[in-house]
Scaffold this motif. Structure first.
Motif, PDB file in Angstrom:
ATOM      1  N   SER A   1      -0.133  11.922   1.216  1.00 29.30           N
ATOM      2  CA  SER A   1      -0.643  13.059   1.986  1.00 29.30           C
ATOM      3  C   SER A   1       0.008  14.328   1.470  1.00 29.30           C
ATOM      4  O   SER A   1       1.043  14.278   0.806  1.00 29.30           O
ATOM      5  CB  SER A   1      -0.350  12.876   3.478  1.00 29.30           C
TER       6      SER A   1
ATOM      7  N   ASP B   1      -7.221   3.781  -5.020  1.00 23.78           N
ATOM      8  CA  ASP B   1      -8.462   4.170  -4.351  1.00 23.78           C
ATOM      9  C   ASP B   1      -8.357   5.677  -4.112  1.00 23.78           C
ATOM     10  O   ASP B   1      -7.700   6.108  -3.170  1.00 23.78           O
ATOM     11  CB  ASP B   1      -8.627   3.408  -3.040  1.00 23.78           C
TER      12      ASP B   1
ATOM     13  N   SER C   1       0.848  -1.190   0.000  1.00 20.31           N
ATOM     14  CA  SER C   1       0.000   0.000   0.000  1.00 20.31           C
ATOM     15  C   SER C   1       0.883   1.239   0.000  1.00 20.31           C
ATOM     16  O   SER C   1       1.992   1.229   0.542  1.00 20.31           O
ATOM     17  CB  SER C   1      -0.891   0.017   1.244  1.00 20.31           C
TER      18      SER C   1
ATOM     19  N   ALA D   1     -10.487   7.793  -3.124  1.00 16.01           N
ATOM     20  CA  ALA D   1     -11.119   8.249  -1.884  1.00 16.01           C
ATOM     21  C   ALA D   1     -10.149   8.183  -0.712  1.00 16.01           C
ATOM     22  O   ALA D   1     -10.240   8.964   0.233  1.00 16.01           O
ATOM     23  CB  ALA D   1     -12.360   7.425  -1.594  1.00 16.01           C
ATOM     24  N   LYS D   2      -9.211   7.239  -0.792  1.00 16.34           N
ATOM     25  CA  LYS D   2      -8.208   7.079   0.264  1.00 16.34           C
ATOM     26  C   LYS D   2      -6.863   7.678  -0.138  1.00 16.34           C
ATOM     27  O   LYS D   2      -5.896   7.561   0.625  1.00 16.34           O
ATOM     28  CB  LYS D   2      -8.042   5.594   0.605  1.00 16.34           C
ATOM     29  N   ASN D   3      -6.818   8.279  -1.337  1.00 16.78           N
ATOM     30  CA  ASN D   3      -5.570   8.857  -1.825  1.00 16.78           C
ATOM     31  C   ASN D   3      -4.436   7.842  -1.747  1.00 16.78           C
ATOM     32  O   ASN D   3      -3.323   8.144  -1.290  1.00 16.78           O
ATOM     33  CB  ASN D   3      -5.209  10.119  -1.029  1.00 16.78           C
ATOM     34  N   SER D   4      -4.742   6.634  -2.190  1.00 19.56           N
ATOM     35  CA  SER D   4      -3.810   5.517  -2.041  1.00 19.56           C
ATOM     36  C   SER D   4      -3.696   4.708  -3.321  1.00 19.56           C
ATOM     37  O   SER D   4      -4.608   4.694  -4.150  1.00 19.56           O
ATOM     38  CB  SER D   4      -4.257   4.581  -0.914  1.00 19.56           C
TER      39      SER D   4
ATOM     40  N   THR E   1      -3.665  15.792  -3.287  1.00 15.43           N
ATOM     41  CA  THR E   1      -4.629  14.823  -3.807  1.00 15.43           C
ATOM     42  C   THR E   1      -4.114  14.303  -5.143  1.00 15.43           C
ATOM     43  O   THR E   1      -3.911  15.071  -6.083  1.00 15.43           O
ATOM     44  CB  THR E   1      -6.006  15.475  -3.998  1.00 15.43           C
TER      45      THR E   1
ATOM     46  N   ALA F   1       0.194   5.291   0.841  1.00 11.66           N
ATOM     47  CA  ALA F   1      -0.726   6.348   1.254  1.00 11.66           C
ATOM     48  C   ALA F   1      -0.084   7.702   1.006  1.00 11.66           C
ATOM     49  O   ALA F   1       1.047   7.953   1.446  1.00 11.66           O
ATOM     50  CB  ALA F   1      -1.073   6.189   2.726  1.00 11.66           C
TER      51      ALA F   1
END
Length: 123
Positions: A25, A72, A21, A74-77, A28, A23
């Protein structure tokens, strides 16, 4: 400040699976391409897979049929599903982000990089 944080690496036996994964931050990434690269000891960093802003993917021939990239928004991932792992897949895996929506397999085309996560496949 943009940060990409990878997770999900580890030690796995040959034939096993892992899901990495990444992620993001500080920005966006839904409108931008993301990618995965890897670097084994003594080797250059190599392209693994990338996904465009509209989820169009490209995958290295060396991992095609075994690795799948997804995202995803929505999860910025972004994720990398790795199946049927081989000892030669052992490397540090890096997540990367672009400033455009289209993909590239060139490392120079990516502006943002994570710190990497170690994947070790035992025989």
């Amino acid at each position: 400040q943009v940060q990409l944080v990878e997770s999900g690496g580890g030690l796995v036996q040959a034939g096993g699976s892992l899901r990495l994964s990444c992620a993001a931050s500080g920005r966006t990434f839904s409108n931008y391409a993301m990618g995965w690269f890897r670097q084994a000891p003594g080797k250059e960093r190599e392209f693994v897979a990338a996904i465009s802003w509209i989820s169009r993917t490209r995958t290295s021939d060396s991992v095609k049929e075994r690795f799948t990239i997804s995202r995803d928004n929505a999860k910025n991932s972004v994720y990398l599903r790795m199946n049927s792992l081989k000892p030669e897949d052992t490397a540090v895996y890096y997540c990367a982000g672009r400033d455009v929506g289209s993909t590239t397999d060139l490392a120079d085309g990516y502006t943002y990089w994570g710190q990497g996560t170690q994947v070790t496949v035992s025989s």
